[in-house]
Design an enzyme around this catalytic site. Sequence first.
Site, PDB file in Angstrom:
ATOM      1  N   HIS A 189       0.831  -1.217   0.000  1.00 25.12           N
ATOM      2  CA  HIS A 189       0.000   0.000   0.000  1.00 25.12           C
ATOM      3  C   HIS A 189       0.862   1.262   0.000  1.00 25.12           C
ATOM      4  O   HIS A 189       0.435   2.311   0.484  1.00 25.12           O
ATOM      5  CB  HIS A 189      -0.947   0.022   1.215  1.00 25.12           C
ATOM      6  CG  HIS A 189      -1.837  -1.160   1.307  1.00 25.12           C
ATOM      7  ND1 HIS A 189      -3.101  -1.193   0.762  1.00 25.12           N
ATOM      8  CD2 HIS A 189      -1.637  -2.379   1.885  1.00 25.12           C
ATOM      9  CE1 HIS A 189      -3.656  -2.376   1.004  1.00 25.12           C
ATOM     10  NE2 HIS A 189      -2.784  -3.112   1.677  1.00 25.12           N
ATOM     11  N   SER A 319      15.967  18.853 -16.610  1.00 27.08           N
ATOM     12  CA  SER A 319      15.119  20.035 -16.559  1.00 27.08           C
ATOM     13  C   SER A 319      15.763  21.193 -17.298  1.00 27.08           C
ATOM     14  O   SER A 319      16.991  21.343 -17.285  1.00 27.08           O
ATOM     15  CB  SER A 319      14.865  20.440 -15.102  1.00 27.08           C
ATOM     16  OG  SER A 319      14.170  21.671 -15.029  1.00 27.08           O
ATOM     17  N   LYS A 325      19.096  18.556 -12.173  1.00 29.01           N
ATOM     18  CA  LYS A 325      17.994  17.607 -12.008  1.00 29.01           C
ATOM     19  C   LYS A 325      18.145  16.436 -12.986  1.00 29.01           C
ATOM     20  O   LYS A 325      18.433  16.637 -14.162  1.00 29.01           O
ATOM     21  CB  LYS A 325      16.649  18.297 -12.237  1.00 29.01           C
ATOM     22  CG  LYS A 325      15.443  17.487 -11.760  1.00 29.01           C
ATOM     23  CD  LYS A 325      14.171  18.342 -11.834  1.00 29.01           C
ATOM     24  CE  LYS A 325      13.025  17.693 -11.103  1.00 29.01           C
ATOM     25  NZ  LYS A 325      12.608  16.427 -11.701  1.00 29.01           N
ATOM     26  N   GLU A 332       9.939   6.505 -18.059  1.00 29.13           N
ATOM     27  CA  GLU A 332       8.832   7.264 -18.647  1.00 29.13           C
ATOM     28  C   GLU A 332       8.595   6.871 -20.096  1.00 29.13           C
ATOM     29  O   GLU A 332       7.451   6.738 -20.543  1.00 29.13           O
ATOM     30  CB  GLU A 332       9.115   8.760 -18.516  1.00 29.13           C
ATOM     31  CG  GLU A 332       9.085   9.238 -17.071  1.00 29.13           C
ATOM     32  CD  GLU A 332       9.810  10.559 -16.843  1.00 29.13           C
ATOM     33  OE1 GLU A 332      10.233  11.176 -17.851  1.00 29.13           O
ATOM     34  OE2 GLU A 332       9.941  10.967 -15.680  1.00 29.13           O
TER      35      GLU A 332
END
Length: 464
Positions: A189, A319, A325, A332
Amino acid sequence: MSNMKRLEKDSLGSIDVPNDALWGAQTQRSILNFAIGNEVIPLEIIFAIAQIKASAAHVNNHLGLITTETAQFITEASLEIIEGKHNDQFPVRVWQTGSGTQTNMNVNEVISNIASKRSNNTLGSHKPIHPNDHVNCSQSTNDVFPAAIQIATIVTLKDTLIPELTKLIDVFHQKSKEWKDIIKIGRTHLQDAVPLTLGQEVSAWASQLETALKRIEINIEELYPLPLGGTAIGTGINTPKDFDNLIALEIAKQTNLPFKTAANKFAIMASHDGLVNIMSQIKLLAVTFLKIVNDLRLLSCGPRAGLSELQLPANEPGSSIMPGKINPTQCEAMAMVCTQIIGMDTSVSIAGSGGHLQMNVYKPLIGYNIITSINLIQNACKSCRENMIEGIQPNKEKIKQFLDNSLMLVTALSPSIGYEKASKIAQLAHEKNLSLRQASSQLNYLDQEEFDKLMSPKSMIGSD
């Protein structure tokens, strides 16, 4: 293509065709009448049709329907197509007739014109071989096109996806062995749970992929029976006796794959359940990959405000505004591929139900989606393996920190002191920001020696 035109004829009359094009009148009509989208029939299917033409020529010659010279012209032209020498000669779009007739005739016309060129005859003369009478002899689009999708699907799976998937599974097995002694906290969970090893966590991904691979390999078997010889609707009209068996054997010989004639050609021509099924297996592989890359981006999130248990390779800046970053870009990309394939599977399922009476009329869509899905997921699999998975490293410091601070290790105390007392230890530790050992000492449910013995994470991970 040249602006110069030549006049070609078909059963509807004459039409201008680019002078240097190897296609003919029916292909040109398709270009004009189906200028829909940019998607063309995959070359894998074109190559499979060419293989069918070569095999049909061999069998037709054996059965006395065409001469040896005609068979040789067809076979040599087909081989040139299979070798990729004429890839720019197949411009027919996916969004055409549902049977794929324009694509079948595209191949027939190109073969005919290759033979004309080779024999110093005029393009479009249909000399020395005719696209219908010779190249299409003993065939119909209705049995050729679905057979080509089946052949192309099996060949593409075996030549590209299955080998790449096997490589990735091997990498995961290697990582699982390397990380078998790294104990970490599990999560259910998305909340802290009991421990496992990082090797065990990775072993789940390897096992999922192995199962997906087995599903694909098992369900390929349904695609080996071919409808060739069924011609228009499955009865075999205009086809000589035993053509179906002989062409299946010839294709099996040429591809070194166990193709055979379908026992019931009516079923396999009116419905493409086997193709719908294999698309579903590719979809299931996509579902598996989507789960795995979602795990990877969760475990690598951070580096300071997330889990950061895994460190992914830094392949590119993440980024345009935030310096330094790094993003989980391979995850993805794979996630988008998987999402696309899940949608394409839905289209194939709907298309598979579009068999009206003796023929399915969604063949080009089915073939395009299957071949595109195989190539997409193979490319994504290779990219993920080479650019991310092979270079993943565990963040041992972060893993140990989470393990040492986990409250769910208290689960190991339940058999000795009961669920309620173990819950009170965990609750007190959480409320007072204590360690489990400190909370246990305050509540005094068991002595510290027993606590230390029971609370060894190594004793909680089971055996591999």
